[in-house]
Design a protein around this motif. Sequence first.
Motif, short mmCIF file in Angstrom:
data_model
loop_
_atom_site.label_atom_id
_atom_site.label_comp_id
_atom_site.label_asym_id
_atom_site.label_seq_id
_atom_site.Cartn_x
_atom_site.Cartn_y
_atom_site.Cartn_z
N MET A 125 3.34 4.69 11.45
CA MET A 125 3.46 4.51 10.01
C MET A 125 3.62 3.03 9.65
SD MET A 125 2.87 7.38 8.67
CE MET A 125 3.33 7.06 6.95
N SER A 126 4.26 2.25 10.53
CA SER A 126 4.41 0.82 10.28
C SER A 126 3.07 0.10 10.29
CB SER A 126 5.35 0.19 11.31
OG SER A 126 6.68 0.65 11.15
N ILE A 127 2.16 0.56 11.17
CA ILE A 127 0.86 -0.11 11.27
C ILE A 127 -0.19 0.59 10.40
CG2 ILE A 127 1.40 -0.92 13.60
CD1 ILE A 127 -0.61 1.16 14.68
N ARG A 128 0.25 1.45 9.52
CA ARG A 128 -0.67 2.19 8.65
C ARG A 128 -1.66 1.29 7.91
NH1 ARG A 128 2.01 6.07 4.25
NH2 ARG A 128 3.13 4.12 3.91
N PRO A 129 -1.23 0.12 7.35
CA PRO A 129 -2.22 -0.72 6.65
C PRO A 129 -3.38 -1.14 7.53
CG PRO A 129 0.01 -1.42 6.11
CD PRO A 129 0.13 -0.44 7.24
N VAL A 130 -3.10 -1.41 8.80
CA VAL A 130 -4.16 -1.83 9.72
C VAL A 130 -5.09 -0.66 10.02
CG1 VAL A 130 -4.66 -2.76 12.01
CG2 VAL A 130 -2.66 -3.58 10.75
N LEU A 131 -4.50 0.50 10.30
CA LEU A 131 -5.32 1.67 10.62
C LEU A 131 -6.19 2.08 9.43
CD1 LEU A 131 -2.72 3.85 12.58
CD2 LEU A 131 -4.35 2.15 13.47
N GLU A 132 -5.63 2.04 8.23
CA GLU A 132 -6.40 2.40 7.04
C GLU A 132 -7.54 1.42 6.80
OE1 GLU A 132 -2.95 4.72 4.42
OE2 GLU A 132 -3.46 2.63 3.97
N LYS A 133 -7.29 0.15 7.02
CA LYS A 133 -8.35 -0.86 6.84
C LYS A 133 -9.49 -0.61 7.82
CE LYS A 133 -8.93 -5.89 6.44
NZ LYS A 133 -9.97 -6.14 7.47
N ARG A 134 -9.14 -0.29 9.07
CA ARG A 134 -10.17 -0.04 10.07
C ARG A 134 -11.01 1.19 9.71
NH1 ARG A 134 -6.57 -1.28 15.57
NH2 ARG A 134 -6.69 -3.56 15.40
N ILE A 135 -10.35 2.22 9.20
CA ILE A 135 -11.08 3.43 8.81
C ILE A 135 -11.98 3.16 7.61
CG2 ILE A 135 -10.77 5.71 7.76
CD1 ILE A 135 -10.42 5.72 10.77
N GLN A 136 -11.46 2.43 6.61
CA GLN A 136 -12.24 2.16 5.39
C GLN A 136 -13.44 1.27 5.67
OE1 GLN A 136 -12.17 3.62 2.69
NE2 GLN A 136 -10.14 4.47 2.34
N GLU A 137 -13.39 0.48 6.74
CA GLU A 137 -14.50 -0.40 7.08
C GLU A 137 -15.47 0.24 8.07
OE1 GLU A 137 -12.60 -3.95 8.44
OE2 GLU A 137 -12.18 -4.70 6.41
N SER A 138 -15.33 1.53 8.29
CA SER A 138 -16.13 2.22 9.29
C SER A 138 -16.92 3.37 8.67
CB SER A 138 -15.22 2.77 10.39
OG SER A 138 -14.53 3.94 9.93
N GLU B 86 -6.17 11.47 4.20
CA GLU B 86 -6.67 11.96 2.91
C GLU B 86 -7.43 10.83 2.22
OE1 GLU B 86 -4.75 13.34 -1.30
OE2 GLU B 86 -3.91 14.27 0.52
N ASN B 87 -8.73 10.99 2.10
CA ASN B 87 -9.59 9.98 1.46
C ASN B 87 -9.41 8.60 2.08
OD1 ASN B 87 -10.70 11.85 -0.40
ND2 ASN B 87 -8.90 11.62 -1.73
N GLY B 88 -9.31 8.56 3.42
CA GLY B 88 -9.20 7.29 4.13
C GLY B 88 -7.81 6.72 4.19
N ALA B 89 -6.83 7.42 3.65
CA ALA B 89 -5.43 6.98 3.67
C ALA B 89 -4.64 7.83 4.66
CB ALA B 89 -4.80 7.07 2.29
N LEU B 90 -3.80 7.18 5.45
CA LEU B 90 -2.94 7.90 6.39
C LEU B 90 -1.71 8.38 5.63
CD1 LEU B 90 -2.35 8.80 9.29
CD2 LEU B 90 -1.32 6.54 9.69
N LYS B 91 -1.68 9.65 5.29
CA LYS B 91 -0.61 10.20 4.46
C LYS B 91 0.67 10.43 5.25
CE LYS B 91 -1.24 10.86 0.78
NZ LYS B 91 -1.20 9.94 -0.37
N SER B 92 0.54 10.83 6.52
CA SER B 92 1.74 11.07 7.32
C SER B 92 1.37 11.15 8.79
CB SER B 92 2.43 12.37 6.89
OG SER B 92 1.62 13.50 7.19
N VAL B 93 2.39 10.98 9.63
CA VAL B 93 2.29 11.26 11.06
C VAL B 93 3.42 12.25 11.35
CG1 VAL B 93 2.35 10.34 13.39
CG2 VAL B 93 1.40 8.94 11.53
#
Length: 412
Positions: A305-318, A341-348
Amino acid sequence: MKNEMKTRRANAPQDAEKLRYFFDEVFQPEEVGVLAENFFNHLPGMQQKYWFIAEDEAKGQIAAAFALIPWVWAFEGTKLKVAEMGIVGTQAEYRGRGLQRILNKEFDETLEEEGFDIAVIQGIPGFYNQFGYVYTIPLENHINLPLHVVSERDDVYTFRLAELADIAFLMKEDEVYRERYSFSSFRDEAHWKYMLGEGLKTEYGSEYWILESKEKAEKFYCRIPAEGFGDGLIVSETSEQASIAALSNLFAFCKEKALEGEKPYIRLNLHNEAIAGKLAISMGAKEGAPWGWQIKIPDLIRFLMSIRPVLEKRIQESAFRNHTGIFRLDLYKKKLDLVWENGALKSVRKADGDADGSFSISAENFPALALGHRNWQELRYIRPDIFPGSDESALFIETLFPKKPSWIHEQY
């Protein structure tokens, strides 16, 4: 464990002197106690409670101790709270009694209580795996540049020692460095003041040199530690955007210092892909085979969850942009679901029900994947039980956790 042994935290200024005496005794003839006392009194972010001590009450002496050294690491722009287990020592007469294991339990409890994302150590080989640490990010590289291939210095660049007035410039250089590496260290003004001041009094003390061009608006820097591994003159930091002309003059400057200090070569403790490292390799130095930071992730859900911004960016650019679904990490002893959900990591969360995709990997190998040290195919060479549930899952895990270069600059 004998009854007279107790564990505690440092709780008074007088503990600085006690720790200095203890570490000097354990590590003699090295003056590690000087380093410990310096950290106790001056290192930014250090607190008394971050010193873990096992004490023999009957003899009134410290039997074992270490420090939790707080860091901030940056993961592609996202700051993470990092705890280094450092300056670990046990008096000879108390070894083999499990004192470090007891102190490590308190350390792990602190990681949870204070929400640290990562725990790291630079310690001796083969010991810390029992506490959950695995080699994950390169550390202590040796790119050994022979002196005979280095040309003489011209008069285009001047060299001077950095001063407090240079901190704004050095912090800007750190910004460039952090853009270059996936995982990097974040050093604020207080850390730079420490490194240019009180930090010079320890075994980690370094000279910071500023290079300036007489002909154009160029300004770079390098770090030359006073001590370190190997026989060469060590260069542990250089400007990531330094020009070839500046680096050639820097190598010439370092050659002069190496000859003055009777050092047989220049040792670049830099990433092999750093521009200074690549230039040295092109001149005849061999590519280094670095050691590694030993790392563990105390709480995988908190980390992800701390690295969520990085993971979301990678998904949105793919090709998975705007992805919705559940992706399961099967760590064998436990399973985690990443809910998108729509490229956003809502939870782990702990695994529940069905998942759209999955990836299986042992928990001890996950840090090397998550921190970009190895891709899953490389890890599979040593662990054939690492595999994706499908071709789509393979592409998804490669998108989330690609192999990336990382390098950590010291904060002391």
